[in-house]
Design a protein around this motif. Structure first.
Motif, PDB file in Angstrom:
ATOM      1  N   PRO A   1     102.647 -20.248  54.045  1.00  0.00           N
ATOM      2  CA  PRO A   1     101.783 -21.346  53.990  1.00  0.00           C
ATOM      3  C   PRO A   1     102.678 -23.061  53.368  1.00  0.00           C
ATOM      4  N   SER A   2     103.230 -22.526  52.881  1.00  0.00           N
ATOM      5  CA  SER A   2     104.135 -24.173  51.713  1.00  0.00           C
ATOM      6  C   SER A   2     104.863 -24.700  52.454  1.00  0.00           C
ATOM      7  N   VAL A   3     105.498 -23.619  53.351  1.00  0.00           N
ATOM      8  CA  VAL A   3     106.800 -24.024  53.724  1.00  0.00           C
ATOM      9  C   VAL A   3     106.841 -24.269  55.371  1.00  0.00           C
ATOM     10  N   MET A   4     106.605 -23.266  55.972  1.00  0.00           N
ATOM     11  CA  MET A   4     106.404 -22.732  57.009  1.00  0.00           C
ATOM     12  C   MET A   4     105.446 -22.723  57.802  1.00  0.00           C
ATOM     13  N   THR A   5     104.666 -23.036  58.105  1.00  0.00           N
ATOM     14  CA  THR A   5     103.135 -23.574  58.157  1.00  0.00           C
ATOM     15  C   THR A   5     103.037 -25.309  58.798  1.00  0.00           C
ATOM     16  N   PRO A   6     103.911 -25.862  57.215  1.00  0.00           N
ATOM     17  CA  PRO A   6     104.037 -27.351  57.685  1.00  0.00           C
ATOM     18  C   PRO A   6     104.671 -27.932  59.290  1.00  0.00           C
ATOM     19  N   LEU A   7     105.735 -27.057  59.288  1.00  0.00           N
ATOM     20  CA  LEU A   7     107.052 -27.408  60.069  1.00  0.00           C
ATOM     21  C   LEU A   7     106.055 -26.525  61.721  1.00  0.00           C
ATOM     22  N   LEU A   8     105.363 -25.458  61.720  1.00  0.00           N
ATOM     23  CA  LEU A   8     104.868 -25.085  62.937  1.00  0.00           C
ATOM     24  C   LEU A   8     103.433 -26.229  62.863  1.00  0.00           C
ATOM     25  N   ASN A   9     102.925 -26.151  62.338  1.00  0.00           N
ATOM     26  CA  ASN A   9     101.403 -27.349  62.472  1.00  0.00           C
ATOM     27  C   ASN A   9     102.262 -28.396  63.676  1.00  0.00           C
ATOM     28  N   PRO A  10     103.137 -29.648  63.315  1.00  0.00           N
ATOM     29  CA  PRO A  10     103.944 -30.322  64.607  1.00  0.00           C
ATOM     30  C   PRO A  10     103.766 -29.761  65.544  1.00  0.00           C
ATOM     31  N   ILE A  11     105.066 -28.534  65.234  1.00  0.00           N
ATOM     32  CA  ILE A  11     105.508 -28.019  66.526  1.00  0.00           C
ATOM     33  C   ILE A  11     104.091 -27.868  66.956  1.00  0.00           C
ATOM     34  N   ILE A  12     103.861 -27.049  67.488  1.00  0.00           N
ATOM     35  CA  ILE A  12     102.334 -26.884  67.946  1.00  0.00           C
ATOM     36  C   ILE A  12     100.954 -27.683  68.097  1.00  0.00           C
TER      37      ILE A  12
ATOM     38  N   ALA B   1      94.226 -23.859  72.782  1.00  0.00           N
ATOM     39  CA  ALA B   1      94.800 -22.459  72.203  1.00  0.00           C
ATOM     40  C   ALA B   1      94.924 -23.083  71.440  1.00  0.00           C
ATOM     41  N   SER B   2      96.338 -24.195  71.811  1.00  0.00           N
ATOM     42  CA  SER B   2      97.294 -24.743  70.051  1.00  0.00           C
ATOM     43  C   SER B   2      96.728 -24.977  69.712  1.00  0.00           C
ATOM     44  N   HIS B   3      95.744 -25.662  69.665  1.00  0.00           N
ATOM     45  CA  HIS B   3      94.313 -25.192  67.865  1.00  0.00           C
ATOM     46  C   HIS B   3      94.797 -24.477  67.313  1.00  0.00           C
ATOM     47  N   MET B   4      93.962 -22.951  68.074  1.00  0.00           N
ATOM     48  CA  MET B   4      93.292 -22.267  66.947  1.00  0.00           C
ATOM     49  C   MET B   4      94.417 -21.949  66.535  1.00  0.00           C
ATOM     50  N   ILE B   5      95.896 -21.678  67.948  1.00  0.00           N
ATOM     51  CA  ILE B   5      97.216 -21.068  66.642  1.00  0.00           C
ATOM     52  C   ILE B   5      97.085 -21.434  65.640  1.00  0.00           C
ATOM     53  N   VAL B   6      97.387 -22.667  65.284  1.00  0.00           N
ATOM     54  CA  VAL B   6      97.454 -23.412  64.114  1.00  0.00           C
ATOM     55  C   VAL B   6      96.102 -23.298  63.050  1.00  0.00           C
ATOM     56  N   VAL B   7      95.389 -22.609  63.455  1.00  0.00           N
ATOM     57  CA  VAL B   7      93.862 -22.328  62.717  1.00  0.00           C
ATOM     58  C   VAL B   7      94.305 -21.001  62.194  1.00  0.00           C
ATOM     59  N   LEU B   8      94.443 -20.369  63.419  1.00  0.00           N
ATOM     60  CA  LEU B   8      94.401 -18.563  62.496  1.00  0.00           C
ATOM     61  C   LEU B   8      95.674 -18.504  61.833  1.00  0.00           C
TER      62      LEU B   8
ATOM     63  N   PHE C   1      97.089 -35.853  59.609  1.00  0.00           N
ATOM     64  CA  PHE C   1      97.515 -33.695  59.326  1.00  0.00           C
ATOM     65  C   PHE C   1      99.195 -34.233  59.055  1.00  0.00           C
ATOM     66  N   SER C   2     100.068 -34.821  59.978  1.00  0.00           N
ATOM     67  CA  SER C   2     100.888 -34.954  59.339  1.00  0.00           C
ATOM     68  C   SER C   2     101.680 -35.640  58.429  1.00  0.00           C
ATOM     69  N   PHE C   3     100.972 -36.605  58.147  1.00  0.00           N
ATOM     70  CA  PHE C   3     100.927 -37.557  56.658  1.00  0.00           C
ATOM     71  C   PHE C   3     100.694 -36.546  55.990  1.00  0.00           C
ATOM     72  N   LEU C   4      99.556 -35.282  55.592  1.00  0.00           N
ATOM     73  CA  LEU C   4      99.386 -34.199  55.130  1.00  0.00           C
ATOM     74  C   LEU C   4     100.713 -33.649  54.867  1.00  0.00           C
ATOM     75  N   GLU C   5     100.954 -33.422  55.549  1.00  0.00           N
ATOM     76  CA  GLU C   5     102.221 -32.457  55.680  1.00  0.00           C
ATOM     77  C   GLU C   5     103.152 -32.371  55.396  1.00  0.00           C
ATOM     78  N   VAL C   6     103.382 -33.653  55.660  1.00  0.00           N
ATOM     79  CA  VAL C   6     104.538 -34.501  54.513  1.00  0.00           C
ATOM     80  C   VAL C   6     104.714 -33.883  53.276  1.00  0.00           C
ATOM     81  N   TRP C   7     103.336 -34.307  52.200  1.00  0.00           N
ATOM     82  CA  TRP C   7     103.035 -34.385  51.002  1.00  0.00           C
ATOM     83  C   TRP C   7     102.890 -32.844  50.396  1.00  0.00           C
ATOM     84  N   TYR C   8     101.863 -32.060  51.001  1.00  0.00           N
ATOM     85  CA  TYR C   8     102.005 -30.662  51.233  1.00  0.00           C
ATOM     86  C   TYR C   8     103.145 -29.570  50.489  1.00  0.00           C
ATOM     87  N   PRO C   9     104.829 -29.233  51.719  1.00  0.00           N
ATOM     88  CA  PRO C   9     105.220 -29.122  50.740  1.00  0.00           C
ATOM     89  C   PRO C   9     106.170 -29.441  49.663  1.00  0.00           C
TER      90      PRO C   9
END
Length: 338
Positions: free
Chosen positions: A262-273, A220-227, A44-52
Motif C-alpha cells: 500500500p505504501s508504493v503500489m496503490t498510489p500508482l494504481l489508484n489514479p490509473i483505476i 466497478a473502478s471505485h470498488m477495485i480501489v477500495v478492495l 485524492f491524487s494530492f494525498l497520493e503524492v504525499w502518502y508514499p
C-alpha cells in the motif's frame, strides 16, 4: 539485491508522483472536469503524492547509500504522518463513495448536496479527521521508554517494530492501536460497502436502455480501489501486534506483490483505476497534450508588410515592429484560424 529493489521502487515511486501530479493539473485546468467527482479525485491524487513520500525516500536512501539511521524525532514524525495520511485516505474513500451514492441514488438533489462549498467541507473534514485520529496514540508512543539496540525492524517507523523496542508495558498502546484501527478502517469500509449496496440496488432498477453499463463501469473502478486498499490495510493492521513485524516487513519490501504494497503500489494504481480509465479524464489529457504540441509549433504570419511570430493554438503574438501591431491582430487571428 538492494540495487534491484532500489530501481524497482524508484521507478514505481516516480511514475506514481508524475501520474498523480498530472491528474491534479488536468483537473485544475480543464473546465469540463470542474465537477464534484473530479474534485475529490484531485484531492485524492494530492494525498497520493504525499502518502508514499513520507516513507519511500528513506527506503531509497537506505537501499542506495545504506544510510539507515533516523533520529527519534524524525521517527515519531514519520509514524504520525504515515498513519495520519492513511486515516485521511480512509475518510476520503468514504466521501467519494458518498458522492457516487448521491449521484446515482439521488440525482435530482446532487448539485444541491454536492455543491462546491460542501465538497470543500467534506474534503477538509477528511483531512482534519485523519490527522486528529492519530495524535493521542503518537503522543503515548513517544513517551514510552525504549531500550536495547534501537534497531527498527522495518524500512519505516511502523507501530509493531517500535513497540517491540519498548522496555515498559505497552499492552495499553496495543489495545489503543487495535481499537483505533478498527474504528478508522473497519467503520470506513462498512460505510463504503453500505453506500455501494444502495448504488448497486439503484443501478439494477434502471431501465435496460439507460446508462446502466456506464454506472456499473464507474462503480466497478471505485470498488477495485477500495478492495485493493482495504484488503492490504486490514491484513496489515487488524491483527495482533505480536505477529505483525516480520509479516509486514516481507509484505512491504517486495514491489512485485502489487496488491500487498500500500505504501508504493496503490498510489500508482489508484489514479490509473480512478482517472486514466475515465473517458472524461482521457479526453482532457488528449486535449491538453494537443494544446501543448500546438502551442510550441512556431509560425510566421505576414500582413500589410509586417511579419508576426507566434505559436499555433496561442492567442499571443509579437510583432517585429511594435508600432501598429494591434491594428492587425484580429485579422491575423482569423487568418491562422482558417
Amino acid at each position: 539485491m538492494e540495487i534491484v529493489l532500489f530501481c524497482l521502487v524508484f521507478i514505481v515511486y516516480t511514475l506514481s508522483i508524475i501520474i498523480n501530479v498530472t491528474i491534479i493539473i488536468v483537473i485544475r485546468t480543464e473546465q469540463q472536469l470542474h465537477k464534484p467527482m473530479y474534485f475529490f479525485i484531485g484531492v485524492f491524487s494530492f494525498l497520493e503524492v504525499w502518502y508514499p513520500t513520507v516513507t519511500v525516500p528513506g527506503l531509497l536512501r537506505g537501499l542506495l547509500l545504506r544510510l539507515k539511521d533516523i533520529s527519534f524525532g524524525c521517527c515519531m514524525a514519520q509514524f504520525y504522518l504515515h498513519f495520519a495520511l492513511g486515516a485521511t485516505e480512509n475518510f476520503l474513500l468514504v466521501v467519494m463513495a458518498f458522492d457516487r451514492y448521491v449521484a446515482i441514488c439521488k440525482p435530482l438533489h446532487y448539485m444541491l448536496i454536492m455543491k462546491h462549498r460542501n465538497c470543500l467541507m467534506f474534503s477538509l473534514g477528511a483531512w482534519i479527521g485523519g490527522f486528529s485520529a492519530i495524535i493521542f496514540l503518537c503522543i503515548q508512543l513517544s513517551q514510552v521508554t525504549y531500550c536495547g539496540p534501537n534497531k527498527v525492524d522495518h524500512y519505516y517507523c511502523d507501530f509493531a517494530p517500535l513497540v517491540k523496542l519498548a522496555c515498559s508495558d505497552t499492552r495499553h498502546l496495543e489495545t489503543l492501536f487495535f481499537m483505533m484501527s478498527c474504528m478508522v478502517i473497519l467503520l470506513s469500509f462498512l460505510l463504503i460497502i453500505v453506500s455501494y449496496a444502495y448504488i448497486l440496488t439503484s443501478i439494477l432498477k434502471l431501465p435496460a436502455n439507460t446508462n446502466r453499463k456506464k454506472a456499473f463501469y464507474t462503480c466497478a473502478s471505485h470498488m477495485i480501489v477500495v478492495l485493493i486498499f482495504y484488503g492490504t490495510t486490514i491484513f496489515m493492521f487488524i491483527r495482533p501486534t505480536s505477529d505483525k513485524v516480520h509479516i509486514n516487513k516481507m509484505v512491504s519490501l517486495f514491489p512485485s506483490m502489487v496488491s500487498l504494497f500500500p505504501s508504493v503500489m496503490t498510489p500508482l494504481l489508484n489514479p490509473i483505476i480512478y482517472s486514466l480509465r475515465n473517458q472524461d479524464v482521457k479526453m482532457a489529457l488528449q486535449k491538453m497534450t494537443h494544446c501543448m504540441e500546438d502551442s510550441y509549433t512556431p509560425f510566421i504570419a505576414v500582413n500589410h508588410g509586417r511579419s508576426y511570430r507566434g505559436c499555433r493554438g496561442s492567442s499571443h503574438y509579437r510583432a517585429q515592429e511594435p508600432e501598429g501591431a494591434q491594428r492587425h491582430l484580429c485579422h491575423i487571428r482569423r487568418h491562422t484560424k482558417h
